[in-house]
Design a protein around this motif. Structure first.
Motif, short mmCIF file in Angstrom:
data_model
loop_
_atom_site.label_atom_id
_atom_site.label_comp_id
_atom_site.label_asym_id
_atom_site.label_seq_id
_atom_site.Cartn_x
_atom_site.Cartn_y
_atom_site.Cartn_z
N LYS A 68 0.93 -1.14 0.07
CA LYS A 68 0.20 0.08 -0.06
C LYS A 68 0.90 1.19 0.06
CE LYS A 68 -2.97 2.56 2.97
NZ LYS A 68 -3.49 2.46 4.21
N ARG A 69 1.89 1.20 0.86
CA ARG A 69 2.93 2.53 0.79
C ARG A 69 3.40 2.65 -0.41
NH1 ARG A 69 7.92 2.64 1.82
NH2 ARG A 69 7.91 0.44 2.38
N LYS A 70 3.95 1.47 -1.21
CA LYS A 70 4.64 1.62 -2.29
C LYS A 70 3.68 2.12 -3.26
CE LYS A 70 8.21 -1.92 -1.10
NZ LYS A 70 8.56 -3.22 -1.47
N THR A 71 2.56 1.57 -3.38
CA THR A 71 1.59 1.84 -4.47
C THR A 71 1.22 3.51 -4.26
OG1 THR A 71 0.50 -0.07 -4.29
CG2 THR A 71 -0.65 1.30 -5.44
N MET A 72 1.19 3.96 -2.96
CA MET A 72 0.79 5.32 -2.86
C MET A 72 1.81 6.39 -3.46
SD MET A 72 -0.91 5.30 1.00
CE MET A 72 -1.37 7.12 0.78
N PHE A 73 3.12 5.75 -3.71
CA PHE A 73 4.00 6.74 -4.26
C PHE A 73 3.65 7.01 -5.96
CE2 PHE A 73 7.22 5.21 -0.98
CZ PHE A 73 7.31 6.55 -0.46
N LEU A 74 2.67 6.03 -6.38
CA LEU A 74 2.27 6.21 -7.90
C LEU A 74 1.53 7.48 -7.92
CD1 LEU A 74 1.20 2.63 -8.57
CD2 LEU A 74 3.29 3.92 -9.57
N PHE A 75 1.12 8.24 -6.73
CA PHE A 75 0.20 9.38 -6.68
C PHE A 75 1.14 10.65 -7.08
CE2 PHE A 75 -2.46 7.38 -4.03
CZ PHE A 75 -3.69 7.29 -4.69
N ILE A 76 2.40 10.41 -7.13
CA ILE A 76 3.51 11.43 -7.36
C ILE A 76 3.55 12.03 -8.87
CG2 ILE A 76 5.97 12.27 -7.40
CD1 ILE A 76 6.25 10.60 -4.79
N PRO A 77 3.57 10.75 -9.60
CA PRO A 77 3.62 11.49 -11.27
C PRO A 77 2.19 11.93 -11.61
CG PRO A 77 4.32 9.07 -11.01
CD PRO A 77 3.80 9.45 -9.94
N ILE A 78 0.88 11.59 -10.97
CA ILE A 78 -0.25 12.06 -11.07
C ILE A 78 -0.37 13.62 -10.52
CG2 ILE A 78 -2.80 11.64 -10.80
CD1 ILE A 78 -2.21 8.57 -10.42
N ILE A 79 0.13 13.65 -9.38
CA ILE A 79 0.19 15.01 -9.03
C ILE A 79 0.90 15.99 -9.88
CG2 ILE A 79 1.10 16.63 -7.09
CD1 ILE A 79 0.31 14.16 -5.33
N LEU A 80 2.27 15.53 -10.54
CA LEU A 80 2.80 16.19 -11.35
C LEU A 80 2.01 16.54 -12.72
CD1 LEU A 80 6.31 14.89 -10.93
CD2 LEU A 80 5.66 16.98 -9.94
N LEU A 81 1.30 15.71 -13.31
CA LEU A 81 0.50 15.97 -14.32
C LEU A 81 -0.51 17.10 -14.14
CD1 LEU A 81 -0.47 14.91 -17.25
CD2 LEU A 81 -1.69 13.21 -16.21
N VAL A 82 -1.12 17.18 -12.78
CA VAL A 82 -2.17 17.92 -12.42
C VAL A 82 -1.42 19.30 -12.37
CG1 VAL A 82 -3.85 18.49 -10.53
CG2 VAL A 82 -3.66 16.23 -11.39
N VAL A 83 -0.35 19.37 -11.99
CA VAL A 83 0.19 20.72 -11.75
C VAL A 83 0.70 21.17 -13.37
CG1 VAL A 83 2.57 21.67 -11.18
CG2 VAL A 83 1.24 20.42 -9.52
N TYR A 84 1.10 20.06 -14.14
CA TYR A 84 1.35 20.62 -15.37
C TYR A 84 -0.07 20.98 -16.23
CZ TYR A 84 2.14 20.43 -20.29
OH TYR A 84 2.50 20.79 -21.77
N LEU A 85 -1.08 20.37 -15.79
CA LEU A 85 -2.59 20.87 -16.33
C LEU A 85 -2.61 22.39 -15.89
CD1 LEU A 85 -4.76 17.89 -15.98
CD2 LEU A 85 -4.42 19.08 -17.90
N PHE A 86 -2.43 22.59 -14.88
CA PHE A 86 -2.77 24.00 -14.48
C PHE A 86 -2.11 24.89 -15.30
CE2 PHE A 86 -4.52 22.29 -10.42
CZ PHE A 86 -5.68 22.94 -10.31
N HIS A 87 -0.37 24.56 -15.27
CA HIS A 87 0.21 25.37 -16.07
C HIS A 87 -0.28 25.48 -17.61
CE1 HIS A 87 3.88 27.08 -17.77
NE2 HIS A 87 3.98 26.16 -18.64
N TYR A 88 -0.59 24.16 -18.22
CA TYR A 88 -1.15 24.33 -19.41
C TYR A 88 -2.32 25.04 -19.81
CZ TYR A 88 -2.66 22.03 -23.73
OH TYR A 88 -3.25 21.85 -25.12
N PHE A 89 -3.23 25.44 -18.73
CA PHE A 89 -4.34 26.12 -18.75
C PHE A 89 -4.03 27.66 -18.51
CE2 PHE A 89 -6.95 22.26 -18.92
CZ PHE A 89 -7.69 22.35 -20.26
N GLY A 90 -2.78 27.95 -17.87
CA GLY A 90 -2.45 29.34 -17.74
C GLY A 90 -2.68 29.71 -16.44
N ALA A 91 -2.69 28.79 -15.39
CA ALA A 91 -2.92 29.15 -13.95
C ALA A 91 -1.85 29.91 -13.37
CB ALA A 91 -3.48 28.04 -13.35
N PHE A 92 -0.73 29.34 -13.84
CA PHE A 92 0.74 30.17 -13.53
C PHE A 92 1.61 29.79 -14.49
CE2 PHE A 92 0.30 26.07 -11.49
CZ PHE A 92 1.38 25.34 -11.85
#
Length: 92
Positions: A68-92
């Protein structure tokens, strides 16, 4: 179990990278295409979040806390994708 986790890491990392590579090779020609590309990325992020979340819940219910702990590290690339989405749509 480590092979299964490696496959999940590849899925979570390579699907968004492949999509971003296709979008970089074919830049949007107008604003509606830019919006469609962003929606595709948002749908990918949602799918991958559910993919990892269900696997994390499965490990929790089976009381496999190390996996479970090792699988939860898989959220890191997803969070980076969401941050990129904010950048893609011009939030920052």
């Amino acid at each position: 179990m480590s092979r299964n986790l490696l496959v999940r890491w590849l899925v979570v990392c390579l699907i968004p990278l492949a999509t971003l590579a296709v979008f970089a090779a074919n830049p949007p020609e107008d604003k509606p295409q830019h919006l469609i590309n962003g929606i595709i990325l948002a749908c990918e992020a949602t799918f991958l979040f559910k993919f990892v979340l269900f696997d994390t819940i499965k490990h929790h219910l089976k009381q496999e806390f190390d996996l479970k702990r090792k699988t939860m590290f898989l959220f890191i690339p997803i969070i980076l994708l969401v941050v990129y989405l904010f950048h893609y749509f011009g939030a920052f």
